[in-house]
Design a protein around this motif. Structure first.
Motif, PDB file in Angstrom:
ATOM      1  N   SER A 176      -7.946 -14.369 -15.312  1.00  0.00           N
ATOM      2  CA  SER A 176      -8.316 -13.033 -15.763  1.00  0.00           C
ATOM      3  C   SER A 176      -8.872 -12.233 -14.579  1.00  0.00           C
ATOM      4  N   VAL A 231     -13.564  -7.494 -16.228  1.00  0.00           N
ATOM      5  CA  VAL A 231     -12.532  -7.004 -17.151  1.00  0.00           C
ATOM      6  C   VAL A 231     -13.126  -6.431 -18.432  1.00  0.00           C
ATOM      7  N   TYR A 282      -7.086  -3.694 -19.324  1.00  0.00           N
ATOM      8  CA  TYR A 282      -8.331  -4.466 -19.255  1.00  0.00           C
ATOM      9  C   TYR A 282      -8.809  -4.838 -20.657  1.00  0.00           C
ATOM     10  N   LYS A 332      -6.656  -7.818 -21.582  1.00  0.00           N
ATOM     11  CA  LYS A 332      -7.071  -9.081 -20.953  1.00  0.00           C
ATOM     12  C   LYS A 332      -8.377  -9.594 -21.571  1.00  0.00           C
ATOM     13  N   THR A 333      -9.265  -8.691 -21.955  1.00  0.00           N
ATOM     14  CA  THR A 333     -10.482  -9.104 -22.653  1.00  0.00           C
ATOM     15  C   THR A 333     -10.131  -9.750 -23.987  1.00  0.00           C
ATOM     16  N   GLN A 383      -7.382 -11.346 -24.621  1.00  0.00           N
ATOM     17  CA  GLN A 383      -6.852 -12.670 -24.285  1.00  0.00           C
ATOM     18  C   GLN A 383      -7.984 -13.682 -24.095  1.00  0.00           C
ATOM     19  N   GLU A 384      -9.008 -13.278 -23.348  1.00  0.00           N
ATOM     20  CA  GLU A 384     -10.154 -14.158 -23.144  1.00  0.00           C
ATOM     21  C   GLU A 384     -10.817 -14.524 -24.471  1.00  0.00           C
ATOM     22  N   ILE A 438     -11.820 -20.100 -18.028  1.00  0.00           N
ATOM     23  CA  ILE A 438     -11.350 -18.770 -17.623  1.00  0.00           C
ATOM     24  C   ILE A 438     -11.720 -18.569 -16.156  1.00  0.00           C
ATOM     25  N   ARG A 482     -11.828 -15.759 -13.457  1.00  0.00           N
ATOM     26  CA  ARG A 482     -11.735 -14.312 -13.230  1.00  0.00           C
ATOM     27  C   ARG A 482     -11.694 -14.043 -11.729  1.00  0.00           C
TER      28      ARG A 482
END
Length: 243
Positions: free
Chosen positions: A94, A98, A107, A110-111, A113-114, A126, A128
């Motif tokens: 990541s 983000v 962004y 991607k957040t 996704q996390e 994760i 980053r």
């Protein structure tokens, strides 16, 4: 250790596979080109079956408001297949800061996704990273003409893709973090300053003009893209990478 690297033929993925193999692991790259489609699910269960670890390095084909659905669908499919296959560790790459830039669709995606990974059924890690040095050429094309390049004064801390890949491979071969590892390059620049350094090194005579409305990074406020205090600092300096 058997490690399935999804997106294993790209810039980071191919290097992750090489690093893992060099360390003695059975690293297998998977992508659309190898018959694995993380959106439709085609080939996915076979790709992760028997893997100890899954590393997901796939990326949305766009940075716009379609990107959240890409990550929602792909992560749902990947986690379901991984759980069925008995995977014990799931790793994603990541971006530093983000979750601090909700103004950007990508962004936010991607957040998401996390969050899907952290709320999922599999122990996870994760990683980053700050902005890749390799992406600077693309950044210079976003708001440029024949004479000038317009860039915001946004602070960034570029990192070499090779350093990112080395860290991802190390994390994949280790125990799940069940959290986040931040990594960054050793030097902080403003984006306009980095643009001038890049153009000079390439013999490009265009000038850089500070424009805090120009390009994707104009939406970034403050120094949220700079590594936090607990970050791991990679060894490669941008000027050495350019040379």
């Amino acid at each position: 250790m058997k490690i399935a690297v999804i997106g294993g033929t790209g810039l980071i993925g191919s290097q992750v596979v090489e690093n893992l193999k060099a360390a003695g692991h059975q690293a297998v790259p998977h992508s659309l080109s190898t018959g694995v489609d993380i959106i439709t699910g085609q080939g996915l269960e076979d790709a992760v079956a028997g893997a100890d670890v899954v590393v997901n390095l796939t990326n949305s084909p766009t940075f716009d408001d379609a990107s959240p659905e890409f990550f929602r669908t792909s992560m749902t499919n990947l986690l379901a297949a991984s759980e069925k296959g008995g995977v014990g560790h799931f790793v994603v790459l990541s971006i530093v800061g983000v979750d601090q830039v909700p103004q950007l669709d990508y962004y936010r995606a991607k957040t998401l996704q996390e969050n899907i990974l952290a709320d999922g059924p599999i122990p996870y890690s994760i990683v980053r990273a700050t902005q890749f040095m390799e992406f600077m050429d693309a950044v210079l094309t976003w708001t440029a003409d024949d004479e000038t390049v317009r860039l915001p004064h946004t602070p960034i801390q570029p990192i070499a893709a090779a350093d990112v890949a080395a860290t991802v491979a190390e994390v994949a071969a280790g125990s799940p973090l069940n959290g986040i590892l931040n990594i960054a390059g050793p030097d902080v620049y403003t984006l306009d300053e980095l643009g001038r350094i890049t153009l000079t090194a390439k013999g490009d005579s265009r000038s850089v003009v500070v424009d805090d409305t120009a390009g994707m990074f104009a939406a970034v406020q403050g120094d949220v893209l700079i590594a936090p205090g607990d970050a791991r600092i990679a060894p490669t300096h941008y000027t050495d990478w350019l040379a």
